[in-house]
Enzyme design. Structure first.
Site, PDB file in Angstrom:
ATOM      1  N   HIS A  12       0.851  -1.191   0.000  1.00 55.03           N
ATOM      2  CA  HIS A  12       0.000   0.000   0.000  1.00 55.03           C
ATOM      3  C   HIS A  12       0.882   1.235   0.000  1.00 55.03           C
ATOM      4  O   HIS A  12       1.721   1.413   0.875  1.00 55.03           O
ATOM      5  CB  HIS A  12      -0.931   0.012   1.213  1.00 55.03           C
ATOM      6  CG  HIS A  12      -2.019  -1.007   1.134  1.00 55.03           C
ATOM      7  ND1 HIS A  12      -2.427  -1.762   2.210  1.00 55.03           N
ATOM      8  CD2 HIS A  12      -2.789  -1.405   0.087  1.00 55.03           C
ATOM      9  CE1 HIS A  12      -3.405  -2.577   1.818  1.00 55.03           C
ATOM     10  NE2 HIS A  12      -3.638  -2.385   0.543  1.00 55.03           N
ATOM     11  N   GLU A  48       1.813   3.733   3.058  1.00 57.93           N
ATOM     12  CA  GLU A  48       2.353   3.193   4.301  1.00 57.93           C
ATOM     13  C   GLU A  48       3.882   3.241   4.269  1.00 57.93           C
ATOM     14  O   GLU A  48       4.561   2.206   4.222  1.00 57.93           O
ATOM     15  CB  GLU A  48       1.790   1.776   4.510  1.00 57.93           C
ATOM     16  CG  GLU A  48       0.253   1.838   4.617  1.00 57.93           C
ATOM     17  CD  GLU A  48      -0.475   0.495   4.482  1.00 57.93           C
ATOM     18  OE1 GLU A  48       0.190  -0.559   4.480  1.00 57.93           O
ATOM     19  OE2 GLU A  48      -1.713   0.512   4.368  1.00 57.93           O
ATOM     20  N   ARG A  59      -3.282   4.779  -1.959  1.00 56.48           N
ATOM     21  CA  ARG A  59      -3.169   3.440  -1.394  1.00 56.48           C
ATOM     22  C   ARG A  59      -2.921   2.362  -2.446  1.00 56.48           C
ATOM     23  O   ARG A  59      -2.115   1.447  -2.242  1.00 56.48           O
ATOM     24  CB  ARG A  59      -4.477   3.139  -0.658  1.00 56.48           C
ATOM     25  CG  ARG A  59      -4.671   1.693  -0.179  1.00 56.48           C
ATOM     26  CD  ARG A  59      -6.028   1.562   0.498  1.00 56.48           C
ATOM     27  NE  ARG A  59      -6.466   0.198   0.699  1.00 56.48           N
ATOM     28  CZ  ARG A  59      -6.192  -0.521   1.803  1.00 56.48           C
ATOM     29  NH1 ARG A  59      -5.461  -0.017   2.768  1.00 56.48           N
ATOM     30  NH2 ARG A  59      -6.643  -1.756   1.910  1.00 56.48           N
ATOM     31  N   HIS A  90       2.724  -3.769   6.660  1.00 54.29           N
ATOM     32  CA  HIS A  90       1.812  -2.642   6.416  1.00 54.29           C
ATOM     33  C   HIS A  90       1.905  -1.626   7.547  1.00 54.29           C
ATOM     34  O   HIS A  90       2.634  -1.817   8.503  1.00 54.29           O
ATOM     35  CB  HIS A  90       0.359  -3.144   6.411  1.00 54.29           C
ATOM     36  CG  HIS A  90       0.001  -4.043   5.296  1.00 54.29           C
ATOM     37  ND1 HIS A  90      -0.982  -3.735   4.372  1.00 54.29           N
ATOM     38  CD2 HIS A  90       0.463  -5.267   4.939  1.00 54.29           C
ATOM     39  CE1 HIS A  90      -1.107  -4.728   3.513  1.00 54.29           C
ATOM     40  NE2 HIS A  90      -0.254  -5.684   3.834  1.00 54.29           N
ATOM     41  N   GLU A  98       1.087  -4.833  10.988  1.00 51.47           N
ATOM     42  CA  GLU A  98       0.669  -3.436  10.859  1.00 51.47           C
ATOM     43  C   GLU A  98       1.531  -2.669  11.851  1.00 51.47           C
ATOM     44  O   GLU A  98       1.418  -2.849  13.063  1.00 51.47           O
ATOM     45  CB  GLU A  98      -0.815  -3.273  11.219  1.00 51.47           C
ATOM     46  CG  GLU A  98      -1.796  -3.943  10.266  1.00 51.47           C
ATOM     47  CD  GLU A  98      -2.111  -3.115   9.019  1.00 51.47           C
ATOM     48  OE1 GLU A  98      -1.596  -1.986   8.907  1.00 51.47           O
ATOM     49  OE2 GLU A  98      -2.849  -3.608   8.165  1.00 51.47           O
TER      50      GLU A  98
END
Lengths: 247, 364
Positions: free
Chosen positions: B96, B99, B154, B224, B298
């Site tokens: 993405h 990020e 994104r 991510h 994440e």
């Protein structure tokens, strides 16, 4: 301080058990904002929910922490009922703060002084910038944006949609003759789980001891044909976040 | 004399304010490379070349495929020379575009391995058995777009509807219950799953490679931000994977190791249970084709800065995450290459036989 709309960040919370829905956890901490200082705090929660005939009722327990420093700011117990019939949830909340009233008031006043006594009106773009930096001079304006955005996020969030403030796209201060401070913002909200970036125009007025007054308008993305109406996006207030695709 | 009035004294200032600042370029050698800053794609390409050059005994750069805008995707292979066949740990970053901390982490991680593989016993141990394959930026076009045009972009940059709409969410585009939940079929959505599973060249490049090597890949990691989670399969269903207990246990160990560094707390669990449902993720796909350990990380933070994480958090984020990732790699290494098992090379086999003969002779 209870009156002034303090800020509680609407964390994307996943409760430890049962129906894990982020958004109600999002709305309940926002209700906590009535009880917490303007200096933003962050809720961390556990929760469970029960399905009743009237709707889904969520029982939340969470702690809050200062947005910037991470230090514990208090804890809250709340219930949030998403009713099948009513559009907005019914919230009951009770909080205990680590700081006392006096401390909270002092912090609010410090923020206020920084914002009020400027030689020229605060104006800025992209806070934080692309690299994540916030100019020290713009930090108080950013903090205020966080507070104001929490109100928008409070109103917009649902049982299935939650938000974070992604970036302040622009800020402009209006100098007033009275003691209130007034700001115009364009803020970008990150919507979960859709992953959309929602652009909202926000006008904020505040004086410590008074509730934070927030007027806002959010442009809706991906509207397609309905957008034409002009009812929603008539004025300059509808600053659409530019999606490169269409230009 | 024409009368005039200056309306805006400095237009350049306004333009500069609205665009990312010009950045001074850094010397593109690993010694001079600044890992505590975000780098544009051009610099990351140069870094990869340099890293291979300065560490040629361990690192090779490989072609993976092309993006929709025809840019080349490369991964780095970190492989200790040996006559053994190794198993593989795969890690990709930057699926993405917005990020940014994710590609920053991949670069940091490579640097850490290369700096410490001789001195760190854990690293040198697992490098005996495992090769590390690192893809620093998967969604190259999107990443560049987030630098030049739209910081919060994104998706990738594939054109749809006659070029009136752009981008597929690459993490909804894999062939894992594709298009079933947590997606949109509308190009204008941030979670548009594409015109079909693996419709995007970036997805195909990764999927084809991993499919080819899957019998050797023990672990698939995809990085991510934000949220501070270690996510296990699946997003497309709440039905747990076959090795769910073990997956959770290892993830919890990793989160604990991470927390040990600066107290950062990560939540661990199945995506559909602790986050939200979504289909077509690379993590789900990797597990479904048989890769036993498959995780989504994440990274920091929990929303205060979100995608625009300040650069002073790059180092602590990367340090703590490195601990988590090496914990996982360590576990995989110990599981598939247990210590104490006698490795029968031809020489040790000869020695063992010799000893057996001697002993037999002594006893009899």
């Amino acid at each position: 301080m209870l009156e002034a709309v303090p800020w509680a960040r609407l964390a994307y919370l996943r409760p430890a058990c049962v129906v894990p829905q982020p958004a109600p956890a999002v709305r309940a901490p926002a209700a906590a904002r009535k009880h917490l200082p303007l200096s933003p705090s962050l809720p961390l929660a556990t929760a469970y929910s029960v399905s009743e005939s009237s709707g889904h009722k969520y029982y939340l327990q969470f702690t809050t922490e200062d947005y910037k420093t991470g230090e514990n700011a208090g804890s809250c117990l709340a219930t949030v009922l998403y009713s099948k019939t009513k559009s907005s949830p019914v919230v009951n909340i009770k909080c205990v703060h680590t700081k006392d009233q006096k401390q909270i008031q002092e912090e609010d006043n410090r923020l206020y002084q920084k914002l009020r006594h400027q030689t020229k009106p605060i104006i800025g773009n992209n806070i934080p910038d692309s690299y994540g930096n916030i100019e020290p001079a713009l930090e108080p304006a950013w903090a205020l944006a966080v507070a104001g955005s929490s109100y928008i996020m409070w109103e917009k969030s649902t049982e299935n949609l939650g938000y974070f403030m992604a970036q302040v796209k622009s800020v402009k201060q209006w100098i007033r003759k009275d003691d209130f401070i007034e700001f115009d913002y364009t803020v970008l909200l990150h919507e979960i789980p859709t992953q959309e970036i929602i652009s909202c125009h926000m006008r904020l007025t505040w004086l410590p001891g008074h509730p934070l007054k927030v007027k806002y308008f959010c442009a809706s993305e991906n509207q397609g044909l309905e957008d034409g109406s002009g009812v929603e996006s008539g004025s300059a207030a509808g600053i659409l976040y530019e999606r490169g695709a269409n230009f | 004399m024409i009368s005039y009035k200056v309306l805006i004294p400095d237009v350049q200032e306004l333009v500069d304010q609205s665009m990312p600042r010009e950045r001074s370029s850094h010397r593109q050698v690993p010694e001079g490379y600044v890992y505590t800053q975000y780098h544009p794609m051009e610099e990351i390409y140069q870094w990869m070349t340099q890293i291979q050059k300065s560490n040629s005994e361990l690192v090779t750069q490989h072609y993976l495929g092309k993006t929709i805008e025809n840019r080349t995707m490369y991964y780095l292979q970190i492989s200790q020379p040996s006559d053994k066949t190794k198993k593989i740990i795969w890690m990709d970053c930057g699926i993405h575009a917005r990020e940014w901390i994710s590609p920053a982490f991949c670069q940091w991680f490579v640097k850490e391995i290369l700096q410490n593989y001789k001195s760190d016993p854990k690293i040198s141990r697992f490098l005996q058995n495992l090769d590390l394959y690192v893809l620093p930026v998967l969604n190259i076009d999107g990443y560049i777009y987030s630098w030049e045009k739209d910081r919060l972009w994104r998706k990738n940059r594939s054109p749809h509807m006659n070029g009136t709409c752009y981008g597929t969410d690459l993490n909804r585009n894999f062939n894992s219950s594709w298009g079933s939940i947590g997606v949109s079929y509308n190009c204008s959505s941030e979670i548009f799953c594409g015109s079909g599973p693996e419709s995007e060249p970036e997805t195909r490049a990764v999927a084809q490679f991993i499919e080819r090597k899957k019998s050797d890949i023990l672990c698939y990691l995809t990085i991510h931000s934000y949220g501070q989670y270690i996510l296990t399969p699946y997003g497309s269903t709440t039905k747990p994977p076959s090795n769910s207990e073990e997956l959770m246990h290892v993830a919890e160990e990793a989160a604990a190791a991470l927390m040990g560094k600066y107290g950062t707390s990560y939540k661990v669990g199945s995506t559909s249970l602790i986050l939200y449902s979504n289909s077509g993720s690379s993590r789900d796909w990797a597990h479904m084709i048989g890769i036993p350990f498959s995780y989504t990380f994440e990274l920091r933070d929990k929303g205060t800065h979100g995608f625009v994480l300040p650069p002073d958090q790059i180092q602590p984020t990367c340090e703590e995450t490195t601990l988590a990732v090496t914990t996982i790699i360590d576990y995989v290494d110990q599981k598939y290459f247990p210590a104490g098992a006698v490795m029968l090379t031809s020489s040790s086999l000869g020695l063992s036989l010799c000893l057996i003969v001697v002993l037999t002779w002594t006893i009899s």
